[in-house]
Design a protein around this motif. Structure first.
Motif, PDB file in Angstrom:
ATOM      1  N   MET A 139      41.478  72.609 -25.044  1.00  0.00           N
ATOM      2  CA  MET A 139      42.316  71.619 -24.212  1.00  0.00           C
ATOM      3  C   MET A 139      41.495  70.212 -24.471  1.00  0.00           C
ATOM      4  O   MET A 139      41.701  69.117 -23.823  1.00  0.00           O
ATOM      5  CB  MET A 139      42.388  71.812 -22.816  1.00  0.00           C
ATOM      6  CG  MET A 139      43.283  73.310 -22.796  1.00  0.00           C
ATOM      7  SD  MET A 139      43.489  73.824 -21.090  1.00  0.00           S
ATOM      8  CE  MET A 139      44.320  73.068 -20.161  1.00  0.00           C
ATOM      9  N   TRP A 195      38.496  69.468 -23.309  1.00  0.00           N
ATOM     10  CA  TRP A 195      37.886  69.145 -22.190  1.00  0.00           C
ATOM     11  C   TRP A 195      36.427  68.852 -22.333  1.00  0.00           C
ATOM     12  O   TRP A 195      35.890  69.637 -23.280  1.00  0.00           O
ATOM     13  CB  TRP A 195      38.085  70.330 -20.875  1.00  0.00           C
ATOM     14  CG  TRP A 195      39.243  70.238 -20.240  1.00  0.00           C
ATOM     15  CD1 TRP A 195      40.483  69.405 -20.599  1.00  0.00           C
ATOM     16  CD2 TRP A 195      39.593  71.232 -19.239  1.00  0.00           C
ATOM     17  NE1 TRP A 195      41.773  69.924 -19.826  1.00  0.00           N
ATOM     18  CE2 TRP A 195      41.038  71.043 -18.868  1.00  0.00           C
ATOM     19  CE3 TRP A 195      39.106  72.327 -18.460  1.00  0.00           C
ATOM     20  CZ2 TRP A 195      41.675  71.665 -17.909  1.00  0.00           C
ATOM     21  CZ3 TRP A 195      39.776  72.998 -17.567  1.00  0.00           C
ATOM     22  CH2 TRP A 195      41.173  72.624 -17.341  1.00  0.00           C
ATOM     23  N   SER A 238      39.773  73.688  -7.638  1.00  0.00           N
ATOM     24  CA  SER A 238      40.895  72.990  -7.937  1.00  0.00           C
ATOM     25  C   SER A 238      41.478  72.281  -6.625  1.00  0.00           C
ATOM     26  O   SER A 238      41.581  72.975  -5.720  1.00  0.00           O
ATOM     27  CB  SER A 238      41.840  74.022  -8.230  1.00  0.00           C
ATOM     28  OG  SER A 238      43.247  73.678  -8.402  1.00  0.00           O
ATOM     29  N   LYS A 289      45.359  67.637  -8.659  1.00  0.00           N
ATOM     30  CA  LYS A 289      45.290  67.931 -10.151  1.00  0.00           C
ATOM     31  C   LYS A 289      43.980  68.117 -10.833  1.00  0.00           C
ATOM     32  O   LYS A 289      43.735  68.285 -12.059  1.00  0.00           O
ATOM     33  CB  LYS A 289      46.038  66.929 -10.756  1.00  0.00           C
ATOM     34  CG  LYS A 289      47.556  66.749 -10.362  1.00  0.00           C
ATOM     35  CD  LYS A 289      48.268  65.691 -11.049  1.00  0.00           C
ATOM     36  CE  LYS A 289      49.850  65.584 -10.708  1.00  0.00           C
ATOM     37  NZ  LYS A 289      50.435  64.733 -11.586  1.00  0.00           N
ATOM     38  N   ASP A 290      42.940  68.024  -9.858  1.00  0.00           N
ATOM     39  CA  ASP A 290      41.724  67.910 -10.404  1.00  0.00           C
ATOM     40  C   ASP A 290      41.107  69.695 -10.617  1.00  0.00           C
ATOM     41  O   ASP A 290      41.478  70.241  -9.628  1.00  0.00           O
ATOM     42  CB  ASP A 290      40.699  67.363  -9.814  1.00  0.00           C
ATOM     43  CG  ASP A 290      40.800  65.652  -9.671  1.00  0.00           C
ATOM     44  OD1 ASP A 290      41.606  65.389 -10.667  1.00  0.00           O
ATOM     45  OD2 ASP A 290      40.423  65.124  -8.557  1.00  0.00           O
ATOM     46  N   THR A 323      32.800  72.231 -17.026  1.00  0.00           N
ATOM     47  CA  THR A 323      33.966  71.803 -17.805  1.00  0.00           C
ATOM     48  C   THR A 323      34.964  71.370 -16.806  1.00  0.00           C
ATOM     49  O   THR A 323      34.994  72.141 -15.731  1.00  0.00           O
ATOM     50  CB  THR A 323      34.458  72.614 -18.892  1.00  0.00           C
ATOM     51  OG1 THR A 323      35.869  71.923 -19.501  1.00  0.00           O
ATOM     52  CG2 THR A 323      35.403  73.937 -18.471  1.00  0.00           C
ATOM     53  N   ASN A 351      39.047  68.746 -16.279  1.00  0.00           N
ATOM     54  CA  ASN A 351      40.016  68.038 -16.761  1.00  0.00           C
ATOM     55  C   ASN A 351      39.925  66.569 -16.567  1.00  0.00           C
ATOM     56  O   ASN A 351      40.562  65.674 -16.774  1.00  0.00           O
ATOM     57  CB  ASN A 351      41.426  68.381 -16.439  1.00  0.00           C
ATOM     58  CG  ASN A 351      41.637  68.591 -14.838  1.00  0.00           C
ATOM     59  OD1 ASN A 351      40.653  68.344 -14.079  1.00  0.00           O
ATOM     60  ND2 ASN A 351      43.030  68.663 -14.656  1.00  0.00           N
ATOM     61  N   ASN A 352      38.732  66.325 -15.404  1.00  0.00           N
ATOM     62  CA  ASN A 352      38.728  64.912 -14.906  1.00  0.00           C
ATOM     63  C   ASN A 352      37.287  64.512 -15.077  1.00  0.00           C
ATOM     64  O   ASN A 352      36.342  64.981 -14.353  1.00  0.00           O
ATOM     65  CB  ASN A 352      39.117  64.782 -13.398  1.00  0.00           C
ATOM     66  CG  ASN A 352      39.220  63.474 -12.912  1.00  0.00           C
ATOM     67  OD1 ASN A 352      38.246  62.613 -13.099  1.00  0.00           O
ATOM     68  ND2 ASN A 352      40.341  63.281 -12.179  1.00  0.00           N
ATOM     69  N   SER A 353      36.868  63.881 -15.752  1.00  0.00           N
ATOM     70  CA  SER A 353      35.483  63.174 -16.128  1.00  0.00           C
ATOM     71  C   SER A 353      34.896  62.739 -14.714  1.00  0.00           C
ATOM     72  O   SER A 353      33.854  62.771 -14.268  1.00  0.00           O
ATOM     73  CB  SER A 353      35.373  62.074 -17.256  1.00  0.00           C
ATOM     74  OG  SER A 353      35.685  62.918 -18.467  1.00  0.00           O
TER      75      SER A 353
END
Length: 229
Positions: free
Chosen positions: A1, A3, A83, A86-87, A101, A103-105
Motif C-alpha cells: 500500500m 505506506w 485507528s 481515517k488514521d 507503519t 497511512n498518515n505521516s
C-alpha cells in the motif's frame, strides 16, 4: 500500500519495567557495603538478567500503547493497531525492536514524538532488515541477476547433489523456485549454499561393514528440547 515503514528500538528496554512482586538480589560486585556484606537489595525496577524483566517491560510498554489508543491484536499479541477516524497506525514489537507503519505521516510523527517522551528511543530510519525480513523498493524481487543462465546451471547441479546431501534439500528447493527470474538477492542465497557445502565437504553419515540393520533417522533439530535455550 506504499505506506512508510520505520524502525525504532528502545535504549535499555528492560530497565523500564516495573516489578509487581517482591524481588531481592545479592549486592553486585564492586558495590558491596563493607559494613553490611550479608544484606541484600530490594529491587524496585527490573534489571537485565532478571527472569521477570521481559514480562515487566512488555507490560509497561503495552500499557502505554493501550492508554494512547492502540488495540492489541488477538491473533498476534506483538501487533498493536491504532485507528481513529481515517488514521491508521500499526506497531509490531519484538522485545525492544519495533517497526511502525501507517497511512498518515503526520499522525505517525506525532505518535513517535509522544513515544520518545515516554521512553529513550533510537530512530533507525526506514526499515532495512527486521527479523529476517528485508524489504525491496521494487514491486518484484529487486535488482535482477545479470546472468540467469549461470544461476540455473548452478541450481541444477544442486538438485543432483540433494541425492546424497538431503540436508540441503529445503534450501535447494527454495532456490529452484527462483530460477525463472533470479535476483541478486537470490544469487546471494545460492552462494550461501555453496559456502555451506564447501565447509561441510568432509562431513557425512558413514555406513561401515559392521553396521547393523536398524533403521535410523537424523535431524538437526531437537524441537525445543533444550531446557536452557
Amino acid at each position: 500500500m506504499n505506506w512508510e515503514v520505520t524502525q525504532m528500538d528502545v535504549k535499555n528496554a528492560f530497565l523500564h519495567g516495573d516489578l509487581t512482586e517482591v524481588v531481592y538480589m545479592k549486592q553486585p560486585a564492586g558495590f558491596v557495603d563493607k559494613s553490611r556484606p550479608d544484606h541484600v537489595c530490594l529491587l524496585h525496577k527490573a534489571i537485565y538478567g532478571l527472569k521477570q524483566a521481559p514480562r515487566a517491560w512488555f507490560d509497561k510498554f503495552s500499557s502505554y500503547l493501550l492508554e494512547f489508543g492502540f488495540i492489541c491484536s488477538i491473533k498476534d499479541p506483538s501487533l498493536f493497531v491504532y485507528s481513529r477516524n481515517k488514521d491508521v497506525i500499526m506497531l509490531l514489537l519484538y522485545v525492544d525492536d519495533m517497526i511502525i507503519t501507517g497511512n498518515n505521516s503526520e499522525a505517525m510523527a506525532k505518535f513517535k514524538q509522544n513515544l520518545s517522551g515516554q521512553f529513550r528511543m533510537k530512530y533507525l530510519g526506514q526499515m532495512a532488515y527486521f527479523l529476517g525480513i528485508q524489504p525491496h523498493k521494487a514491486a518484484g524481487q529487486g535488482e535482477l541477476f545479470e546472468n540467469p543462465k549461470y544461476f540455473r546451471s548452478l541450481a541444477g547441479k544442486f538438485q543432483y547433489l540433494t541425492l546424497t546431501r538431503p540436508d540441503i534439500q529445503f534450501a535447494v528447493n527454495f532456490i529452484c523456485q527462483k530460477m525463472h527470474q533470479p535476483s541478486v538477492s537470490d544469487f546471494n542465497l545460492l552462494k550461501r549454499v555453496l559456502r555451506y557445502i564447501k565447509g561441510t565437504i568432509t562431513m557425512g553419515i558413514n555406513f561401515a561393514r559392521n553396521t547393523d540393520f536398524v533403521l535410523r533417522a537424523y535431524s538437526d533439530s531437537n524441537y525445543a528440547g533444550c531446557p536452557y535455550t
